[in-house]
Design a protein around this motif. Structure first.
Motif, short mmCIF file in Angstrom:
data_model
loop_
_atom_site.label_atom_id
_atom_site.label_comp_id
_atom_site.label_asym_id
_atom_site.label_seq_id
_atom_site.Cartn_x
_atom_site.Cartn_y
_atom_site.Cartn_z
N GLU A 49 -6.18 15.39 -3.15
CA GLU A 49 -6.58 14.34 -2.23
C GLU A 49 -5.44 13.34 -2.07
N GLU A 50 -5.42 12.70 -0.91
CA GLU A 50 -4.48 11.61 -0.71
C GLU A 50 -5.10 10.34 -1.27
N ARG A 51 -4.32 9.61 -2.02
CA ARG A 51 -4.74 8.30 -2.54
C ARG A 51 -3.80 7.25 -1.99
N CYS A 52 -4.38 6.21 -1.42
CA CYS A 52 -3.59 5.09 -0.92
C CYS A 52 -3.90 3.90 -1.81
N TYR A 53 -2.94 3.60 -2.69
CA TYR A 53 -3.09 2.53 -3.68
C TYR A 53 -2.77 1.18 -3.06
N ILE A 54 -3.64 0.20 -3.30
CA ILE A 54 -3.41 -1.17 -2.87
C ILE A 54 -2.79 -1.87 -4.07
N ASN A 55 -1.47 -1.86 -4.14
CA ASN A 55 -0.73 -2.21 -5.34
C ASN A 55 -0.89 -3.66 -5.80
N ASP A 56 -1.16 -4.57 -4.89
CA ASP A 56 -1.26 -5.99 -5.25
C ASP A 56 -2.67 -6.41 -5.62
N THR A 57 -3.58 -5.46 -5.78
CA THR A 57 -4.98 -5.76 -6.09
C THR A 57 -5.48 -4.87 -7.22
N ILE B 210 -4.21 -0.05 6.67
CA ILE B 210 -3.06 0.00 5.77
C ILE B 210 -1.94 -0.90 6.30
N HIS B 211 -1.68 -0.82 7.59
CA HIS B 211 -0.64 -1.66 8.20
C HIS B 211 -0.98 -3.14 8.04
N ASP B 212 -2.25 -3.51 8.27
CA ASP B 212 -2.67 -4.90 8.13
C ASP B 212 -2.54 -5.37 6.69
N LEU B 213 -2.95 -4.56 5.72
CA LEU B 213 -2.82 -4.95 4.32
C LEU B 213 -1.35 -5.10 3.93
N ASN B 214 -0.49 -4.22 4.41
CA ASN B 214 0.94 -4.35 4.11
C ASN B 214 1.49 -5.66 4.66
N LYS B 215 1.06 -6.08 5.85
CA LYS B 215 1.50 -7.36 6.41
C LYS B 215 0.95 -8.53 5.60
N ARG B 216 -0.30 -8.48 5.21
CA ARG B 216 -0.92 -9.58 4.48
C ARG B 216 -0.31 -9.77 3.09
N PHE B 217 0.07 -8.69 2.43
CA PHE B 217 0.59 -8.78 1.07
C PHE B 217 2.11 -8.84 1.00
N SER B 218 2.79 -8.78 2.15
CA SER B 218 4.27 -8.83 2.14
C SER B 218 4.76 -10.24 1.93
N THR C 276 -7.51 -5.40 -9.95
CA THR C 276 -8.73 -5.65 -10.72
C THR C 276 -9.99 -5.24 -9.96
N ASN C 277 -11.09 -5.17 -10.70
CA ASN C 277 -12.38 -4.89 -10.09
C ASN C 277 -12.78 -6.02 -9.13
N GLU C 278 -12.46 -7.26 -9.48
CA GLU C 278 -12.74 -8.38 -8.59
C GLU C 278 -11.98 -8.24 -7.28
N ASP C 279 -10.74 -7.74 -7.36
CA ASP C 279 -9.96 -7.46 -6.15
C ASP C 279 -10.63 -6.39 -5.30
N CYS C 280 -11.21 -5.40 -5.95
CA CYS C 280 -11.91 -4.33 -5.23
C CYS C 280 -13.07 -4.92 -4.44
N ILE C 281 -13.82 -5.80 -5.06
CA ILE C 281 -14.94 -6.46 -4.38
C ILE C 281 -14.41 -7.29 -3.20
N SER C 282 -13.29 -7.98 -3.40
CA SER C 282 -12.68 -8.75 -2.31
C SER C 282 -12.25 -7.84 -1.16
N VAL D 10 0.86 -1.18 0.00
CA VAL D 10 0.00 0.00 0.00
C VAL D 10 0.90 1.22 0.00
N SER D 11 0.71 2.07 -1.01
CA SER D 11 1.51 3.29 -1.09
C SER D 11 0.57 4.49 -1.21
N CYS D 12 0.84 5.50 -0.42
CA CYS D 12 -0.02 6.69 -0.38
C CYS D 12 0.72 7.88 -0.99
#
Length: 96
Positions: A11-19, A88-96, A21-27, A3-5
């Motif tokens: 506006e601040e945008r925090c991109y979830i880099n490993d997701t 954000i911290h949790d997503l960074n741990k899950r995708f690391s 697709t639209n299906e990832d967005c739903i997930s 996740v990079s902001c």
């Protein structure tokens, strides 16, 4: 970092880099509901573009999907990273 902001277009945008697709967005909405007790209000989803208004306790923010940009969080006022730093911290741990 998964996740990079950055601050762009007023506006601040925090991109979830490993997701990307639209299906990832739903997930991601399902993840927020399951692990963060989020209330998801679907604004629109047309496949190549989507926006979800999300409320966790008294914090409101948005999850966007754009086919060219992937998935990212924003907030209407201020920095989203200040409000959802634990997510954000949790997503960074899950995708690391």
């Amino acid at each position: 970092m998964p996740v990079s902001c950055l601050y762009e277009n007023n506006e601040e945008r925090c991109y979830i880099n490993d997701t990307p697709t639209n299906e990832d967005c739903i997930s991601l909405t399902k993840y927020l509901e399951k692990y963060w007790d989020a209330n998801i209000i679907k604004e629109y989803d047309v496949g190549f573009s989507a926006e979800y208004k999300i409320k966790i306790k008294n914090i409101e923010f948005y999850l966007h999907h754009e086919s060219g940009d992937g998935n990212y969080f924003t907030q209407k006022n201020g920095y989203v990273s200040d409000k959802i730093d634990m997510i954000i911290h949790d997503l960074n741990k899950r995708f690391s």
